[in-house]
Design an enzyme around this catalytic site. Structure first.
Site, short mmCIF file in Angstrom:
data_model
loop_
_atom_site.label_atom_id
_atom_site.label_comp_id
_atom_site.label_asym_id
_atom_site.label_seq_id
_atom_site.Cartn_x
_atom_site.Cartn_y
_atom_site.Cartn_z
N HIS A 1 0.86 -1.19 0.00
CA HIS A 1 0.00 0.00 0.00
C HIS A 1 0.89 1.24 0.00
O HIS A 1 1.95 1.25 0.64
CB HIS A 1 -0.92 -0.01 1.23
CG HIS A 1 -1.96 1.07 1.15
ND1 HIS A 1 -1.67 2.38 1.46
CD2 HIS A 1 -3.26 1.04 0.78
CE1 HIS A 1 -2.77 3.11 1.27
NE2 HIS A 1 -3.75 2.31 0.86
N GLU B 1 -3.99 2.16 -7.33
CA GLU B 1 -4.40 3.26 -6.45
C GLU B 1 -3.45 4.44 -6.66
O GLU B 1 -2.37 4.49 -6.04
CB GLU B 1 -4.28 2.85 -4.99
CG GLU B 1 -5.18 1.72 -4.56
CD GLU B 1 -5.42 1.79 -3.06
OE1 GLU B 1 -6.57 2.02 -2.67
OE2 GLU B 1 -4.47 1.66 -2.28
P1 PGA Z 1 -9.49 6.35 0.34
O1 PGA Z 1 -8.33 5.28 0.60
O2 PGA Z 1 -10.70 5.60 -0.15
O3 PGA Z 1 -9.71 7.01 1.66
O4 PGA Z 1 -8.97 7.29 -0.71
C1 PGA Z 1 -8.12 4.20 -0.28
C2 PGA Z 1 -6.93 3.39 0.14
O5 PGA Z 1 -5.95 3.96 0.64
O6 PGA Z 1 -6.92 2.17 0.00
#
Ligand code: PGA
Length: 256
Positions: free
Chosen positions: A98, A170
């Protein structure tokens, strides 16, 4: 048809009691409103895992994942949690790489690759997170950046192992900011990721991999993301912390 995956990353939020309360509310909802087209995976903190596991039952499409695991299988690593420990509380999934762990804990590509191996060794499914920071996007180099992240952390996996992971795209600048890429942008990225996998492995690996989008997902934009061909679900942070935000996400999804 594959169910749409809704992965809920609670990050460092919720005491044990608060987490149990949220899990309990969700379980009650899913028991009375079975959503066969959705698979929900909760990623609470380590301290919640065992207690939430005890609340789950096989008929609920609700699963448990950890937010991280150590890259070594055991040893003198104070404060860390191993894949074997997670497997012992029957965790099914592990988030790996992540961007918050890359940024704040300095996780390297090599460590991420080892974490994936460790999770697979204990039969948990790693969700490999990749995503570019804003400076990279601003220079229009995000495709090369993601290609490199995938190459560095995934390319040593055998075809059998790559088939057992999911990938979450992401963009770092979209996490927790309320900003999101356009649907066409995400579509381009999923095509790129599948193309990279097809070239290194083969078309069946590329077609079969489960790809999620993450970054500022909520009930108002979820349909745009899950409507993109090749996107199999979403990773949700902030909007997964309270039922008032999370339920509308589940209910916004098309039922067929
Ligand atoms: P968020 O986070 O939906 O608050 O943008 C997503 C993540 O970090 O997995």
């Amino acid at each position: 048809m594959k169910p749409t995956i809704i992965a809920a990353n609670w990050k460092m939020h919720k005491t044990l009691q608060e987490g149990l309360e949220l899990a309990q509310e969700l379980i009650i909802y899913l028991t009375t409103h079975p959503l066969s087209h959705i698979q929900v995976i909760l990623f609470p903190s380590f301290i919640h895992l065992e207690a939430i596991q005890e609340l789950l039952s096989p008929h609920l499409k609700l699963y448990l994942g950890a937010q991280n695991c150590h890259d070594q299988l055991s040893g003198a690593f104070t404060g860390e949690v191993s894949a074997a420990m997670l497997a012992s509380v029957k965790v099914s999934y592990v988030l790996v790489g992540h961007s918050e762990r890359r940024q704040y804990c300095g996780e390297s590509h090599a460590q991420i690759a080892k974490k994936i191996e460790a999770a697979l060794q204990y039969n948990m499914q790693p969700i490999f997170c990749c995503g570019e920071p804003w400076e990279v996007r601003a220079r229009n180099q995000h495709h090369d950046y993601i290609a490199q992240q995938i190459k560095d952390s995934l390319f040593d996996l055998s075809p059998e192992k790559i088939n057992r992971i999911m990938i979450a795209y992401e963009p770092v600048w979209a996490i927790g900011t309320g900003k999101t890429p356009d649907a066409s942008d995400i579509a381009g990225m999923q095509a790129l990721i599948r193309d990279i996998l097809a070239r290194h492995y083969d078309a069946s690996v590329a077609d079969g991999v489960i790809l999620l989008y993450g970054g500022s997902c909520n009930a108002s934009n979820i349909q745009d993301f899950v409507g993109i061909a090749g996107i199999n679900g979403v990773l949700v942070g902030n909007a997964s912390l309270y039922m008032k935000d999370f339920l509308p996400i589940l209910n916004a999804l098309p039922k067929d």
